[in-house]
Design a protein around this motif. Structure first.
Motif, PDB file in Angstrom:
ATOM      1  N   SER A  68       0.820  -1.210   0.000  1.00 33.20           N
ATOM      2  CA  SER A  68       0.000   0.000   0.000  1.00 33.20           C
ATOM      3  C   SER A  68       0.858   1.266   0.000  1.00 33.20           C
ATOM      4  O   SER A  68       2.006   1.266   0.430  1.00 33.20           O
ATOM      5  CB  SER A  68      -0.893   0.024   1.249  1.00 33.20           C
ATOM      6  OG  SER A  68      -1.607  -1.175   1.375  1.00 33.20           O
ATOM      7  N   ARG A 103       2.460   0.852 -10.596  1.00 35.66           N
ATOM      8  CA  ARG A 103       1.602   0.980 -11.771  1.00 35.66           C
ATOM      9  C   ARG A 103       1.368  -0.390 -12.388  1.00 35.66           C
ATOM     10  O   ARG A 103       1.812  -1.401 -11.860  1.00 35.66           O
ATOM     11  CB  ARG A 103       2.260   1.924 -12.793  1.00 35.66           C
ATOM     12  CG  ARG A 103       2.463   3.340 -12.277  1.00 35.66           C
ATOM     13  CD  ARG A 103       3.170   4.210 -13.291  1.00 35.66           C
ATOM     14  NE  ARG A 103       3.342   5.578 -12.794  1.00 35.66           N
ATOM     15  CZ  ARG A 103       2.464   6.555 -12.935  1.00 35.66           C
ATOM     16  NH1 ARG A 103       1.322   6.304 -13.583  1.00 35.66           N
ATOM     17  NH2 ARG A 103       2.685   7.763 -12.467  1.00 35.66           N
ATOM     18  N   ASP A 134      -3.701  -1.048  -1.693  1.00 36.28           N
ATOM     19  CA  ASP A 134      -4.396   0.227  -1.805  1.00 36.28           C
ATOM     20  C   ASP A 134      -3.453   1.410  -1.978  1.00 36.28           C
ATOM     21  O   ASP A 134      -2.277   1.351  -1.631  1.00 36.28           O
ATOM     22  CB  ASP A 134      -5.279   0.454  -0.570  1.00 36.28           C
ATOM     23  CG  ASP A 134      -4.510   0.286   0.725  1.00 36.28           C
ATOM     24  OD1 ASP A 134      -4.126  -0.854   1.038  1.00 36.28           O
ATOM     25  OD2 ASP A 134      -4.271   1.303   1.412  1.00 36.28           O
ATOM     26  N   ASN A 149      -2.249   3.102  -4.721  1.00 35.72           N
ATOM     27  CA  ASN A 149      -1.208   3.081  -5.733  1.00 35.72           C
ATOM     28  C   ASN A 149      -1.793   3.665  -7.016  1.00 35.72           C
ATOM     29  O   ASN A 149      -2.752   4.426  -6.975  1.00 35.72           O
ATOM     30  CB  ASN A 149      -0.701   1.655  -5.946  1.00 35.72           C
ATOM     31  CG  ASN A 149       0.287   1.226  -4.873  1.00 35.72           C
ATOM     32  OD1 ASN A 149       1.434   1.657  -4.855  1.00 35.72           O
ATOM     33  ND2 ASN A 149      -0.164   0.366  -3.959  1.00 35.72           N
ATOM     34  N   LYS A 150      -1.239   3.285  -8.144  1.00 36.32           N
ATOM     35  CA  LYS A 150      -1.749   3.736  -9.439  1.00 36.32           C
ATOM     36  C   LYS A 150      -2.006   2.516 -10.322  1.00 36.32           C
ATOM     37  O   LYS A 150      -1.714   2.538 -11.527  1.00 36.32           O
ATOM     38  CB  LYS A 150      -0.762   4.700 -10.088  1.00 36.32           C
ATOM     39  CG  LYS A 150      -0.539   5.988  -9.299  1.00 36.32           C
ATOM     40  CD  LYS A 150       0.471   6.884  -9.987  1.00 36.32           C
ATOM     41  CE  LYS A 150       0.615   8.226  -9.275  1.00 36.32           C
ATOM     42  NZ  LYS A 150       1.156   8.089  -7.929  1.00 36.32           N
ATOM     43  N   LEU A 151      -2.551   1.484  -9.739  1.00 35.55           N
ATOM     44  CA  LEU A 151      -2.779   0.235 -10.457  1.00 35.55           C
ATOM     45  C   LEU A 151      -3.919   0.391 -11.457  1.00 35.55           C
ATOM     46  O   LEU A 151      -4.929   1.043 -11.183  1.00 35.55           O
ATOM     47  CB  LEU A 151      -3.084  -0.885  -9.464  1.00 35.55           C
ATOM     48  CG  LEU A 151      -1.931  -1.219  -8.486  1.00 35.55           C
ATOM     49  CD1 LEU A 151      -2.382  -2.236  -7.455  1.00 35.55           C
ATOM     50  CD2 LEU A 151      -0.709  -1.724  -9.243  1.00 35.55           C
ATOM     51  N   ASN A 164      -7.085   3.258  -6.337  1.00 36.61           N
ATOM     52  CA  ASN A 164      -6.287   2.949  -7.513  1.00 36.61           C
ATOM     53  C   ASN A 164      -7.043   3.440  -8.735  1.00 36.61           C
ATOM     54  O   ASN A 164      -7.914   4.308  -8.632  1.00 36.61           O
ATOM     55  CB  ASN A 164      -6.003   1.439  -7.582  1.00 36.61           C
ATOM     56  CG  ASN A 164      -4.872   1.023  -6.657  1.00 36.61           C
ATOM     57  OD1 ASN A 164      -3.708   1.336  -6.916  1.00 36.61           O
ATOM     58  ND2 ASN A 164      -5.202   0.317  -5.577  1.00 36.61           N
ATOM     59  N   GLN A 165      -6.742   2.894  -9.882  1.00 34.83           N
ATOM     60  CA  GLN A 165      -7.421   3.275 -11.117  1.00 34.83           C
ATOM     61  C   GLN A 165      -7.974   2.026 -11.803  1.00 34.83           C
ATOM     62  O   GLN A 165      -7.926   1.886 -13.023  1.00 34.83           O
ATOM     63  CB  GLN A 165      -6.448   4.023 -12.032  1.00 34.83           C
ATOM     64  CG  GLN A 165      -5.903   5.299 -11.404  1.00 34.83           C
ATOM     65  CD  GLN A 165      -4.753   5.917 -12.182  1.00 34.83           C
ATOM     66  OE1 GLN A 165      -4.631   5.730 -13.389  1.00 34.83           O
ATOM     67  NE2 GLN A 165      -3.900   6.641 -11.477  1.00 34.83           N
ATOM     68  N   ASN A 207     -12.180   3.733  -7.073  1.00 31.35           N
ATOM     69  CA  ASN A 207     -11.679   3.213  -8.336  1.00 31.35           C
ATOM     70  C   ASN A 207     -12.643   3.629  -9.435  1.00 31.35           C
ATOM     71  O   ASN A 207     -13.434   4.564  -9.249  1.00 31.35           O
ATOM     72  CB  ASN A 207     -11.525   1.685  -8.263  1.00 31.35           C
ATOM     73  CG  ASN A 207     -10.264   1.265  -7.532  1.00 31.35           C
ATOM     74  OD1 ASN A 207      -9.159   1.396  -8.047  1.00 31.35           O
ATOM     75  ND2 ASN A 207     -10.418   0.757  -6.305  1.00 31.35           N
TER      76      ASN A 207
END
Length: 336
Positions: free
Chosen positions: A176, A181, A200, A202-204, A226-227, A250
């Motif tokens: 986290s 990515r 949790d 991040n930029k996943l 995230n995304q 998200n």
């Protein structure tokens, strides 16, 4: 008699050398541990270590250091929340008996030295809440005994390395609050003993792989902030231990899977707010008698809030706002 005298003479000559050699090896081993820790001490700012980690004291008596009783080697290093600032030197990789490493809640920075790959006995690693950067090293995959890995609260970047999914004994994976990515790898389902999955903040990107919900030992899943896109995967396996699912913040779409709650008898917290979910609240949700927190606000959910919500007698927190529900005064009165 002559042969006996020769053997005794030989033993008399060799035995002292053997003892000296054995003793020297023992001193070298613990001396290696001492030198490794002294190198760490020289690379950090710490009044405590400067005072306590002294060659005048046996290394196994130093603060935050634990040695094994059998080999008298450093087995655990617990520097959690000691206000340390500095870098990790390569010499720390010489602690070959180390099985527990916790340097969380400090101010270590820079990247991790590759020499740490030598610590093959590690069972628990916590580097959380520091300022480490760079990619997560692939050599973490060589720690076959690893049960907990906490790298949360750093500046790691890049993708989640596939090497982590060969760690068959892993029970806690916490990545986290980094800058990771890419997608969540499907191979995450290989972690058959995983209890907590924390990815949790991040930029996943991409969708949530269904393999996440194929791990029957899970207690908590946290993928919020995230995304992530796509729909919530359906669950086809009874995860009787799963208590918390957090997918908040998200870009998830589609309906909440109608049958997912048939496999979650112990669910206590469900967090789906700040997505783009649509459709109705599945009636199966109200089978989760242990549910204490339900957050599904800020979506596109619709329909009438089912009266079965009264079955959730343990519910403490309920967030439904900013959807398209049809709520009557009677409904509101019974939810209060």
């Amino acid at each position: 008699m002559g042969n006996t005298w020769f053997v005794l003479a030989l033993v008399t000559v060799l035995l002292p050398n053997f003892v000296v050699s054995f003793s020297t090896k023992t001193i070298t081993n613990i001396s290696t541990d001492q030198l490794a820790l002294l190198s760490l001490k020289s690379h950090v700012n710490s009044d405590i270590l400067a005072t306590n980690w002294s060659t005048a004291t046996f290394v196994c008596n130093w603060i935050s250091v634990t040695c094994g009783s059998r080999h008298q080697r450093v087995r655990a290093l617990d520097l959690f929340d000691m206000n340390l600032s500095g870098i990790i030197p390569p010499h720390l990789g010489n602690l070959s008996f180390l099985s527990w490493l916790d340097i969380g809640n400090n101010n270590f920075h820079d990247s991790l030295p590759i020499e740490l790959a030598n610590l093959r006995r590690l069972k628990s690693v916590s580097l959380s809440n520091n300022n480490f950067n760079g990619e997560i090293p692939s050599w973490f995959g060589s720690f076959a005994k690893l049960q907990t890995l906490s790298l949360n609260g750093n500046n790691f970047m890049g993708v989640i390395p596939s090497c982590l999914f060969s760690l068959s004994k892993l029970e806690l994976l916490s990545l986290s609050r980094n800058n990771l990515r890419g997608q969540i790898p499907v191979a995450i389902g290989n972690l058959s003993n995983l209890i907590y999955l924390l990815l949790d903040d991040n930029k996943l990107l991409g969708s949530i792989p269904s393999s996440v919900f194929s791990i029957s030992s899970l207690v908590g899943i946290d993928l919020n902030t995230n995304q992530l896109i796509g729909s919530i995967p359906s669950i086809q396996l009874n995860i009787s231990s799963l208590e918390r699912i957090s997918l908040t913040l998200n870009n998830l779409t589609g309906h909440i899977p109608p049958n997912m709650f048939d496999y979650l008898p112990k669910l206590k917290g469900l967090y789906l707010s700040y997505n783009q979910l649509s459709g109705r609240i599945p009636l199966g949700l109200f089978k989760c008698q242990d549910l204490e927190e339900l957050s599904i606000s800020l979506n596109h959910l619709e329909g009438i809030i089912p009266g079965e919500i009264e079955n959730l007698t343990l519910l403490k927190y309920l967030y439904l706002e900013d959807n398209h529900f049809k709520v009557s005064f009677f409904d509101v009165k019974h939810m209060i």
